[in-house]
Design an enzyme around this catalytic site. Sequence first.
Site, short mmCIF file in Angstrom:
data_model
loop_
_atom_site.label_atom_id
_atom_site.label_comp_id
_atom_site.label_asym_id
_atom_site.label_seq_id
_atom_site.Cartn_x
_atom_site.Cartn_y
_atom_site.Cartn_z
N VAL A 16 0.83 -1.20 0.00
CA VAL A 16 0.00 0.00 0.00
C VAL A 16 0.87 1.26 0.00
O VAL A 16 0.61 2.21 -0.73
CB VAL A 16 -0.96 0.01 1.22
CG1 VAL A 16 -1.74 1.31 1.29
CG2 VAL A 16 -1.92 -1.17 1.15
N CYS A 130 -10.93 -2.03 2.55
CA CYS A 130 -11.03 -2.02 1.09
C CYS A 130 -12.38 -2.51 0.58
O CYS A 130 -12.97 -1.92 -0.33
CB CYS A 130 -9.90 -2.86 0.50
SG CYS A 130 -9.49 -4.32 1.46
N HIS A 243 -10.69 -6.50 -5.89
CA HIS A 243 -11.72 -7.22 -5.15
C HIS A 243 -13.02 -7.18 -5.96
O HIS A 243 -13.38 -6.13 -6.50
CB HIS A 243 -12.00 -6.55 -3.80
CG HIS A 243 -10.92 -6.70 -2.77
ND1 HIS A 243 -9.78 -7.43 -2.95
CD2 HIS A 243 -10.86 -6.19 -1.50
CE1 HIS A 243 -9.04 -7.38 -1.84
NE2 HIS A 243 -9.66 -6.63 -0.96
N ASN A 316 -8.27 -2.95 -5.09
CA ASN A 316 -8.24 -2.86 -3.63
C ASN A 316 -7.07 -2.05 -3.10
O ASN A 316 -7.14 -1.50 -2.00
CB ASN A 316 -8.21 -4.27 -3.02
CG ASN A 316 -7.06 -5.10 -3.54
OD1 ASN A 316 -6.96 -5.35 -4.75
ND2 ASN A 316 -6.19 -5.52 -2.65
P1 NAP Z 1 2.96 -4.97 3.59
O1 NAP Z 1 3.17 -5.05 2.12
O2 NAP Z 1 3.23 -6.16 4.41
O3 NAP Z 1 3.81 -3.73 4.15
C1 NAP Z 1 3.87 -3.42 5.51
C2 NAP Z 1 4.58 -2.11 5.72
O4 NAP Z 1 4.53 -1.76 7.10
C3 NAP Z 1 6.05 -2.15 5.34
O5 NAP Z 1 6.44 -0.92 4.81
C4 NAP Z 1 6.71 -2.39 6.70
O6 NAP Z 1 8.03 -1.91 6.77
C5 NAP Z 1 5.83 -1.54 7.58
N1 NAP Z 1 5.97 -1.94 8.99
C6 NAP Z 1 5.67 -3.13 9.52
N2 NAP Z 1 5.96 -3.14 10.85
C7 NAP Z 1 6.44 -1.91 11.14
C8 NAP Z 1 6.92 -1.29 12.32
N3 NAP Z 1 6.95 -1.94 13.49
N4 NAP Z 1 7.35 -0.01 12.25
C9 NAP Z 1 7.31 0.65 11.08
N5 NAP Z 1 6.89 0.12 9.92
C10 NAP Z 1 6.46 -1.15 9.96
O7 NAP Z 1 1.47 -4.57 3.93
P2 NAP Z 1 0.42 -3.62 3.15
O8 NAP Z 1 -0.43 -4.44 2.30
O9 NAP Z 1 1.15 -2.49 2.54
O10 NAP Z 1 -0.51 -3.16 4.34
C11 NAP Z 1 -0.09 -2.34 5.35
C12 NAP Z 1 -1.27 -1.84 6.18
O11 NAP Z 1 -2.31 -1.32 5.37
C13 NAP Z 1 -1.95 -2.85 7.08
O12 NAP Z 1 -2.26 -2.17 8.28
C14 NAP Z 1 -3.25 -3.20 6.41
O13 NAP Z 1 -4.27 -3.51 7.35
C15 NAP Z 1 -3.54 -1.90 5.73
N6 NAP Z 1 -4.33 -2.15 4.55
C16 NAP Z 1 -5.54 -1.61 4.52
C17 NAP Z 1 -6.34 -1.84 3.47
C18 NAP Z 1 -7.70 -1.31 3.50
O14 NAP Z 1 -8.58 -2.09 3.58
N7 NAP Z 1 -7.91 -0.02 3.44
C19 NAP Z 1 -5.91 -2.60 2.40
C20 NAP Z 1 -4.64 -3.15 2.45
C21 NAP Z 1 -3.87 -2.92 3.55
P3 NAP Z 1 9.30 -2.93 6.63
O15 NAP Z 1 9.44 -3.15 5.15
O16 NAP Z 1 10.39 -2.14 7.21
O17 NAP Z 1 8.95 -4.16 7.39
N1 12T Z 2 -6.75 -8.71 6.75
O1 12T Z 2 -7.34 -3.00 6.60
O2 12T Z 2 -6.04 -9.56 4.39
O3 12T Z 2 -8.65 -4.15 7.86
O4 12T Z 2 -7.00 -8.55 2.71
C1 12T Z 2 -7.44 -5.14 4.85
C2 12T Z 2 -7.15 -6.27 4.10
C3 12T Z 2 -7.25 -6.41 6.85
C4 12T Z 2 -7.84 -4.06 6.95
C5 12T Z 2 -6.64 -8.61 3.89
C6 12T Z 2 -6.98 -7.55 6.10
C7 12T Z 2 -7.49 -5.25 6.20
C8 12T Z 2 -6.93 -7.44 4.73
#
Ligand code: NAP
Ligand code: 12T
Length: 341
Positions: A16, A130, A243, A316
């Site tokens: 994201v 999402c 999605h 998404n």
């Molecule tokens: P991802 O690809 O696994 O990336 C996670 C990111 O968070 C990486 O940049 C990671 O940094 C960072 N991070 C993890 N632990 C950390 C910490 N302790 N301190 C600082 N940074 C940290 O995951 P993603 O798909 O981008 O999703 C990230 C977030 O967005 C989640 O909270 C998820 O719930 C949310 N999300 C929301 C939606 C929605 O529905 N709106 C959709 C997708 C995701 P490193 O590379 O340094 O580990």
């Molecule tokens: N578990 O932001 O796994 O609440 O697709 C979004 C996406 C949590 C959230 C997933 C998740 C969230 C997922």
Amino acid sequence: MSKNPVVAVCGATGAVGREMLKVLEDRDFPCANVIPMASARSVGKTVPFRDEELPVIELTDDAFEGVDLALFSAGGGTSERFAPSAAKAGCVVVDNSSAWRMNPECPLVVPEVNPHDLEWHKGIIANPNCSTIQMMVALKPIHDEARIKRVVVSTYQAVSGTGQKAIEELENQVRRLMSGQPVVADVYPHQIGFNCLPQIDVFLDNGYTKEEMKMVNETIKIMGDPSIRVTATCVRVPVFYGHSESVNIETEQKLTADDVRALLATAPGVVVEDYPEKKIYPMAINCAGLDDTFVGRIREDETIENGINMWIVSDNIRKGAALNAVQIAEVLLQRNLLRVP
Ligand code: NAP
Ligand code: 12T
């Protein structure tokens, strides 16, 4: 704010976060400076923004001095831990995790639906789930016209929603399965390659998953209408981006399928793609990388008085996450709300 804001992207190395940088760039979001933040593991890495490679800095309590806006997508625990420090430093947070969504102090906003809720923010604003976002964009015009009483939704969710590791897990499993090798499931509880998993996020005491209950509770908060009843089944499918949702609604006033097509034709952020005779309907593979929410297969539910079925598809990672967060920031700027009261 007279000067352009300094913007932090927290979780900038993730699926994201990287898209957030792209959306800020695509939309020419006015910013003085962009600061990518992630965990200590990422210090030394860079991320692309415009024509530059920006160095990633560690997300800490002290990192928000002089930062005006922070877009968080670094997991719920990280948001819970660091968003209050950011707000305390005078930085407005738009958070993508589920940590703050149901907090009564935090607006939960889809800009096409309830931008007015931004007026009462106290420093932390939540971006909805999402699956909820794309459903809200399509249902809001229908609710305004005919009052939605009940929604029955089943989702078909892409692996990118879970993050970068899940994208790699599907890739690896498909490759191994095609060459007759055994697979291991690491991110998901079961094999996702060539499979469908009726579990997204954890199970709750009522037998629903947390993802399903997010759709129930977030819909009520965003629409500002506790009378809307929602029941959801959320399913992970072996799709990378986009999605899809099968949505059945029951309304108070009668709407024909043509009425719904006409309502959605002028709805902001919605594109009606509904030409069954030409085999045209929304598909995940076509929405990837795009900003709109696509609606098709619009038809009357012949088993009830006032019912409609439809198929709703959106990227998404864009409208479901990065784009919606940047659109929130744009409204904050336009309405002079980019300050912590
Ligand atoms: P991802 O690809 O696994 O990336 C996670 C990111 O968070 C990486 O940049 C990671 O940094 C960072 N991070 C993890 N632990 C950390 C910490 N302790 N301190 C600082 N940074 C940290 O995951 P993603 O798909 O981008 O999703 C990230 C977030 O967005 C989640 O909270 C998820 O719930 C949310 N999300 C929301 C939606 C929605 O529905 N709106 C959709 C997708 C995701 P490193 O590379 O340094 O580990
Ligand atoms: N578990 O932001 O796994 O609440 O697709 C979004 C996406 C949590 C959230 C997933 C998740 C969230 C997922």
